[in-house]
Design a protein around this motif. Sequence first.
Motif, short mmCIF file in Angstrom:
data_model
loop_
_atom_site.label_atom_id
_atom_site.label_comp_id
_atom_site.label_asym_id
_atom_site.label_seq_id
_atom_site.Cartn_x
_atom_site.Cartn_y
_atom_site.Cartn_z
N GLY A 55 0.74 -1.06 0.01
CA GLY A 55 0.16 0.14 -0.07
C GLY A 55 0.86 1.06 -0.15
O GLY A 55 0.21 2.24 0.21
N THR A 56 2.17 1.30 -0.24
CA THR A 56 2.93 2.22 -0.33
C THR A 56 3.48 2.50 -1.82
O THR A 56 4.07 1.56 -2.23
N ASP A 57 3.51 3.70 -2.26
CA ASP A 57 4.13 3.94 -3.43
C ASP A 57 5.64 3.92 -3.36
O ASP A 57 6.26 3.92 -2.47
N SER A 58 6.17 4.23 -4.67
CA SER A 58 7.70 4.48 -4.71
C SER A 58 8.18 5.58 -4.20
O SER A 58 9.45 5.65 -3.66
N ASP A 59 7.39 6.42 -3.62
CA ASP A 59 7.81 7.85 -3.13
C ASP A 59 7.78 7.51 -1.35
O ASP A 59 7.89 8.65 -0.57
N GLY A 60 6.99 6.39 -1.04
CA GLY A 60 6.85 6.40 0.39
C GLY A 60 5.35 6.86 0.90
O GLY A 60 4.97 6.87 1.97
N ASN A 61 4.63 7.48 -0.20
CA ASN A 61 3.12 7.49 0.31
C ASN A 61 2.39 6.59 0.14
O ASN A 61 2.33 5.58 -0.47
N LEU A 67 3.27 -7.65 -3.52
CA LEU A 67 2.45 -7.89 -2.43
C LEU A 67 3.04 -7.30 -1.53
O LEU A 67 4.54 -7.15 -1.28
N GLU A 68 2.66 -6.73 -0.06
CA GLU A 68 3.22 -6.44 1.05
C GLU A 68 4.02 -7.45 1.57
O GLU A 68 3.78 -8.73 1.39
N SER A 69 4.97 -7.33 2.19
CA SER A 69 6.01 -8.33 3.04
C SER A 69 5.03 -8.95 3.89
O SER A 69 4.23 -8.48 4.73
#
Length: 637
Positions: free
Chosen positions: A78-84, A97-99
């Motif tokens: 749920g986090t994009d490549s900019d950390g948002n 997928l999330e870890s």
Amino acid sequence: MTFTVNSALSLVAVGVFGVLQSATAADVYEVVNLDEVYNSSDTSPTLTGTLSATQSGFGMVINNNDYALGTATGIANGTDSDGNTIDVSLADGIAPLESSTVAPLDSSGDSTTMSNKTEIVASQFVFTADGSGETTTAWEPSFVSINGQAEPEFPDDGSNTVDSYYYGINDTVSSPLKVGAMTAAQQTDTSVEDETYYYRDYELRGFVQSGDDTELELTPPYTEYTYTYDDESTDDFTVGGYSVAAAVNNNDMIAGYASTGLSSSSETYLDACITSTSDEPTAACIQDEQYDGNIDYQIRAYVWEYKDGAIVINDDDDTIGTELPLGVDDEDQSSSKVYYAQGLAINDSDYVAGRSYVYRNNGSTLYYDAAYWSPNDDGSYTYNWINTGSSTTESVAKGINNDGIVVGSYTKYINSYLRSKFFYYDTQTSGSSVVTPNDFYSSTSDLSSEAYDINNSNQVVGWIESKESNTSSNRPKSGFLYNMDDQEFNDINDLLTCSSKGYEQDSDGNWSRKQVTVTSGTGEVFTYDQDIDVVQTTSINDNGVIVGVAMVQKPVYQTSNGSVVIGDNGLPNIEVAGNGGPVTSAVPRMVVLQKASSSETACTEGSSSENYTREGAASFTWLLFLPLLWFRRRYSV
């Protein structure tokens, strides 16, 4: 007992002499639960074959009232490549997928690599899909909370630490019994300064659930390790044990397997945790050994009885369940070895099918072979070995119907390659032989196959390799339907209507692939072909309704450092292939197949060679496995 199988043909011989079996007499099927799998995400689609926040869905089992169970997995990062935090749905494509610390075993049956200093994040969820209800809600996946699980959400807040799995259901109309397995919730230990340790009280625990009631645990006989100190005092340490409820019949008898002890090597690892001089808490140390696969249980096939809202307790020792005999006699068992047995299916005569360790024909080599257990009048069971032939390396029985016909598979070398082949076996006829049906050809091919289920009309479902394009183990797979009575075998995709395979008909009666339109974060608009391939048929009821798994084609999102790249328009970027089209791949979804009306015909558009050939340089990875049920040994013995 004898063994019956046609001699295998080489690929060349199959190509020259093989005669494809006719599908003209078989029923035509249609997909009835994936109407919205290609809908735009802003329509909140429900008929997508999985829970809305998850990426993958698996059809596990269906009862005779058209009530199905499934397992969903995979919440997108749920986090994009900019950390948002991503505030747009990712349902239209395939995202990383999330870890997660999902499942104590991976698809091969080995432990996953995790750490007791990492929070446990669950990503396995269960759902029901009722096909007997209102038309507008038929086959809609409905989340079921097991052991306190919250419904999965995107983005995930990380609060779920319990994984759950459904495996079996009976035919009780108002409140069917559902069985499966679950993990314990996360526990924390902060006794060490500036350190937090995470662990579970158990890695897998079978359960039974009546209707919407809270699940009841099937606690295995072995859950604690007793350590003896030098002064002869003792302490009990929780290791959790292991149990799975794999099937349930209409007598409310449950078949599965459970831990009854530990291997000697496991005791060595536990001793090291208990006597360690480090600050690491003992429970956390044991958890790490669980993660590393160093805690290996003695596993035995089991049956439990559900009655009046509870698990029946044995009068003689206040325990629950009945341990089924191992294929190895007590006097032949070594204290230094681990022995496994599993109950995987049960019919309404309480016959159990599964597998057990056995020394074949009084030999000295252990094999993990198909078996069935027949009930006795006193409540005990008798072990029966299923002889699949001296050249097989292992075998398993996964289904049994009320006529006592067992279905399963074995592995053996065919043309120098290790292949699996499905079989059936009649437990009620003296002197029966294991029968390996021909699949697509008039003689046995080298195509691997496995059978999962058989209904009371002797229809068998499972999967088979659908191409002989290479000799590797990575051949494409298809679900199959085999009619034992007339020996008719079909790739289920060859029985589908054209609309169920992603085609639409124009005003002139011509069929073509439906097009899907998607907008990338770059502003580009792409189109690609709808494509649905049924790769596994898992369960079939007496009405001929089938559940299984289909691979659904979706575009792949562009990523950076494991996160989706969001474009200036707020949408995720789509990977672009060298030809300018979108890169696509496939995700598994639960599929429900019903017999089509008599006016429908099986689709003849395309061919089997079309499978897995994708527009835009698509990639395909075989991801399919039934989560956790087919527990494999970790060590050679």
